[in-house]
Design an enzyme around this catalytic site. Structure first.
Site, PDB file in Angstrom:
ATOM      1  N   CYS A   2       0.822  -1.217   0.000  1.00 42.12           N
ATOM      2  CA  CYS A   2       0.000   0.000   0.000  1.00 42.12           C
ATOM      3  C   CYS A   2       0.853   1.262   0.000  1.00 42.12           C
ATOM      4  CB  CYS A   2      -0.860   0.027   1.253  1.00 42.12           C
ATOM      5  SG  CYS A   2      -1.831  -1.448   1.496  1.00 42.12           S
ATOM      6  N   ARG A  27       5.141   0.244  -6.108  1.00 38.25           N
ATOM      7  CA  ARG A  27       5.188  -0.552  -4.886  1.00 38.25           C
ATOM      8  C   ARG A  27       4.295  -1.789  -4.976  1.00 38.25           C
ATOM      9  NH1 ARG A  27       7.383   2.144  -0.738  1.00 38.25           N
ATOM     10  NH2 ARG A  27       6.341   0.783   0.724  1.00 38.25           N
ATOM     11  N   TRP A  74      -2.965  -2.690  -1.413  1.00 36.40           N
ATOM     12  CA  TRP A  74      -2.551  -4.052  -1.733  1.00 36.40           C
ATOM     13  C   TRP A  74      -3.334  -4.927  -0.761  1.00 36.40           C
ATOM     14  CZ3 TRP A  74       0.317  -8.122   0.551  1.00 36.40           C
ATOM     15  CH2 TRP A  74       0.900  -9.029  -0.348  1.00 36.40           C
ATOM     16  N   ASN A  99      -1.783   1.873   5.813  1.00 37.51           N
ATOM     17  CA  ASN A  99      -0.841   0.829   5.369  1.00 37.51           C
ATOM     18  C   ASN A  99      -0.576  -0.096   6.547  1.00 37.51           C
ATOM     19  OD1 ASN A  99      -0.575   2.243   3.036  1.00 37.51           O
ATOM     20  ND2 ASN A  99       1.591   2.747   3.294  1.00 37.51           N
ATOM     21  N   GLY A 100      -0.393  -1.380   6.273  1.00 41.54           N
ATOM     22  CA  GLY A 100      -0.069  -2.301   7.368  1.00 41.54           C
ATOM     23  C   GLY A 100      -1.312  -3.052   7.820  1.00 41.54           C
ATOM     24  N   GLU A 482      18.681 -16.724  -7.549  1.00 46.55           N
ATOM     25  CA  GLU A 482      18.263 -15.397  -8.015  1.00 46.55           C
ATOM     26  C   GLU A 482      17.679 -15.491  -9.436  1.00 46.55           C
ATOM     27  OE1 GLU A 482      17.787 -12.667  -6.563  1.00 46.55           O
ATOM     28  OE2 GLU A 482      17.671 -11.230  -8.178  1.00 46.55           O
ATOM     29  N   LYS A 486      13.885 -14.394 -10.353  1.00 48.59           N
ATOM     30  CA  LYS A 486      13.564 -13.388 -11.381  1.00 48.59           C
ATOM     31  C   LYS A 486      12.601 -13.993 -12.398  1.00 48.59           C
ATOM     32  CE  LYS A 486      14.741 -10.128 -10.056  1.00 48.59           C
ATOM     33  NZ  LYS A 486      15.227 -10.313  -8.790  1.00 48.59           N
ATOM     34  N   GLU A 489       9.014 -14.616 -10.826  1.00 48.24           N
ATOM     35  CA  GLU A 489       8.215 -13.448 -10.450  1.00 48.24           C
ATOM     36  C   GLU A 489       7.778 -12.633 -11.664  1.00 48.24           C
ATOM     37  OE1 GLU A 489      10.219 -10.861  -7.627  1.00 48.24           O
ATOM     38  OE2 GLU A 489      12.094 -10.948  -8.720  1.00 48.24           O
ATOM     39  N   HIS A 505      18.806 -36.212  -5.957  1.00 44.35           N
ATOM     40  CA  HIS A 505      18.049 -36.453  -4.725  1.00 44.35           C
ATOM     41  C   HIS A 505      16.611 -35.984  -4.843  1.00 44.35           C
ATOM     42  CE1 HIS A 505      21.688 -37.769  -2.782  1.00 44.35           C
ATOM     43  NE2 HIS A 505      22.301 -36.682  -3.224  1.00 44.35           N
ATOM     44  N   LYS A 605       6.865  -4.017  -4.108  1.00 44.09           N
ATOM     45  CA  LYS A 605       8.275  -3.609  -4.114  1.00 44.09           C
ATOM     46  C   LYS A 605       8.892  -3.768  -2.735  1.00 44.09           C
ATOM     47  CE  LYS A 605      12.016  -1.879  -5.746  1.00 44.09           C
ATOM     48  NZ  LYS A 605      12.821  -2.949  -6.364  1.00 44.09           N
TER      49      LYS A 605
END
Ligand code: G6P
Length: 610
Positions: A2, A27, A74, A99-100, A482, A486, A489, A505, A605
């Protein structure tokens, strides 16, 4: 996550609020709204989806006002619908953007409902509006009403409030989640992120935990956790509106990938002095202690966690120190034992990730020799909450998927490992030569970026895939992690990373001709082992995509797609350099699939809730 923006001015501020929302889009969010005090009455407009939809609706039914708040939401409690979008109203008397998370909202909602309050949303936020409304009805002024109402809430959050009873004012509160006050000429602002305010001011006062700020166009009154008047220092930011311009690039992510040579150069420059790592990079006090350090604990999330895993190898190899790396949300609940003279390091691009902040708070209670932060944002909560920090110089990163921030973290961490090694008595010549290898990174990154066209072509091999496995060994394992992060996402292809030796394994069971395997193959002591792993994959029909050193002599086999780096990197350089083609690959796959590269679905973000 948010975003909040609020403005008190002497002009119509609706365009400013909408522009602020656009600047907060990076964000991550799924609905947006604004509320204005218009001739003493509260009016609002909210829409699910993009800010552009809100703007379209605004053009159809414009609102005007000189005092207002706006929000990108969000969703956490309740779907991203118009009813659940902020600002939340209590009648047309109080508007709140938040927010939160309010952790005890269910109990409060039940109490308010029993008292006759009718809720119009499924959000936790709405109970804040009703609580403040009740306090105002009891005759309190806005600041007192807000303080008393917020005292009942549990959780970590920030809010802005408008009240019809005080039509010149905005109330802003910081309760664990960021809130900054921007100072203008005959106007003042509040925001959860300075990105919202870049075109209107560079002068800020950052609120601290527990602070409330009452803003009007001509005044800012800040009170601390106990209700006492407090002064928060005025900070002049180096970031202006140009910091977030996309220029000629198609996406922020693309621009940010191409800025990496510059960003790494800027980050390294202040960390090297006389050809050696500067021991005072975290300040002279930490520099003086480096030789006594016995272990390093790192906590971080997402890409920053992957950077920590690479750093572990450097710290072990160069400084010969044990190093543990924990996901910050795990560190909070099972921190490793803290030996004497241990360093704690939090890594966070934004410096606002809730779990990393909480892990750092926990670390401060645990007797570390020093608690350090590596962040890209000088004014972030993380940097403000630790005594010793080191800043990366990536500049503002807008794309949700971290690129230049990650590379600058790696550059800074390499120098930190070398500073530790030097303080622990490694040969100066060896450290000098490793420092030179680090200093050469920007030029080598520039060369790698020339592979962009080739990666755009090769990306076609990934478009139709559902699963991709990334393999690496040693320091290339976190690079593989990484690469998988990438790709998943941005392109929504299921991607996982494995230490190549683990292939047999479990993951080998998944390999058939539909599976793409990306293998990272620097020409190091592990190459012959990796070759055997690749053979195991080939024997089962898996499609191999091998990124290798030019001299690794891989890629002649049938069906193998080979991408060779232009020059062989050293062991120190390899994790940084191998990351770049994987970023470009994920970028091109996502673009070719028609995805919103800068704002992948469901992601944010900086994750400011835990
Ligand atoms: C989110 C972002 C990632 C980032 C992670 C940690 O998940 O999407 O790109 O790596 O947060 O963020 P931080 O700001 O703490 O580095």
């Amino acid at each position: 996550m948010c975003g909040i923006v609020g403005v008190a001015a002497e002009r119509d501020i609706a365009p400013l609020l909408l522009d602020g929302l656009r600047r907060l889009e990076y964000r991550g969010y799924d609905s947006a709204g604004l509320a204005l005090l218009d001739n003493g009455g509260l009016k609002r407009l909210r829409r699910p989806g993009e800010v552009a939809r809100l703007v379209e609706e605004f053009e159809r039914q414009p609102l005007e006002g000189e005092v207002g708040i706006a929000h990108t939401r969000w969703a956490t409690h309740g779907a991203p619908t118009e009813q659940n979008a902020h600002p939340m109203f209590a009648g047309e008397r109080v508007a709140v953007a938040h927010n939160g998370i309010v952790e005890n909202y269910e109990a409060i909602k039940e109490e308010l409902t029993t008292g006759g309050v009718v809720f119009s949303s499924e959000t936790d936020t709405e109970c804040i509006a009703h609580l403040i409304d009740a306090e105002l009805s009891a005759g309190k002024d806005l600041a007192t009403a807000a303080r008393d109402a917020l005292a009942r809430l549990k959780g970590s959050y920030s809010v802005v409030v408008l009240a019809a009873a005080e039509p010149d004012a905005i109330l802003a509160a910081h309760r664990g989640a960021p809130m900054v006050v921007g100072l203008g000429e005959s106007e003042n602002y509040a925001a959860s992120d300075i990105a919202a305010l870049l075109p209107v001011t560079r002068r800020y006062r950052f609120l601290r935990d527990g602070d409330l700020a009452l803003l009007t166009r001509g005044s800012v009154e800040i009170t601390g956790a106990g209700g006492e008047a407090v002064e928060r220092p005025m900070v002049e930011s180096e970031f202006g509106p140009e910091s977030v311009e996309r220029g000629a690039y198609r996406h922020y992510m693309q621009k940010e990938i191409f800025e990496q040579a510059r960003a790494v150069r800027d980050t390294l420059l202040p960390l090297i002095s006389g050809g050696l790592p500067d021991a005072s990079m975290f300040g002279p006090e930490v520099g003086a202690k480096l030789g006594e350090i016995t272990a390093v604990h790192i906590a971080a999330c997402g890409s920053a966690f992957n950077a920590g895993l690479v750093a572990r190898q450097w710290i072990q190899d160069y400084a010969k120190l044990p190093c543990t790396v924990e996901i910050a949300s795990e560190y909070r609940y099972r921190p490793p034992p803290c030996p004497p003279n241990c360093l704690f390091l939090a890594i966070s691009q934004s410096g606002e990730t809730a779990d990393t902040l909480a892990a750092t708070r926990a670390a401060r209670e645990r007797g570390y020799r020093a608690v350090l932060a590596l962040s890209n944002v000088a004014t972030s909560s993380l940097v403000r909450n630790v005594e010793h920090s080191l800043l990366t110089r990536a500049g503002l990163e807008v794309g949700v998927a971290s690129t230049k921030a990650l590379l600058t973290q790696l550059a800074a961490l390499a120098m930190m490992a070398l500073a530790l090694a030097r303080a622990r008595g490694s040969r100066e010549e060896e450290i000098r030569s490793l420092t030179q290898e680090a200093a050469a990174l920007p030029g080598l990154i520039e060369q790698l970026l020339e592979m962009d066209g080739r990666l755009a072509e090769l990306a076609g091999n990934f478009r139709g895939r559902e699963h991709v496995l990334f393999l690496g060994r040693g320091p290339m394992w976190p690079v593989a992690m990484e690469g998988a992060l990438k790709l998943k996402e941005l392109s929504y292809i299921h991607a996982e990373a494995y230490a190549a030796g683990e292939l047999k394994h479990g993951p080998l069971a998944l390999v058939d001709d539909r599976m793409m395997i990306v293998a990272l193959a620097p020409n190091d002591g592990l190459l012959h082992k990796l070759r055997s792993n690749l053979e195991e994959v080939r024997a089962r029909g898996g499609q191999l995509f091998v990124v290798s050193d030019p001299d690794a002599n891989l890629g002649h086999e049938d069906g193998m797609i080979a991408l060779r780096l232009p020059a062989p990197p050293t062991a120190l350089q390899a994790p940084v350099l191998y990351t770049v083609p994987l970023q470009l690959l994920a970028y091109h796959v996502a673009v070719q699939k028609g995805h919103d590269v800068d704002r992948p679905r469901n992601l944010a973000k900086s994750v400011t809730v835990d």
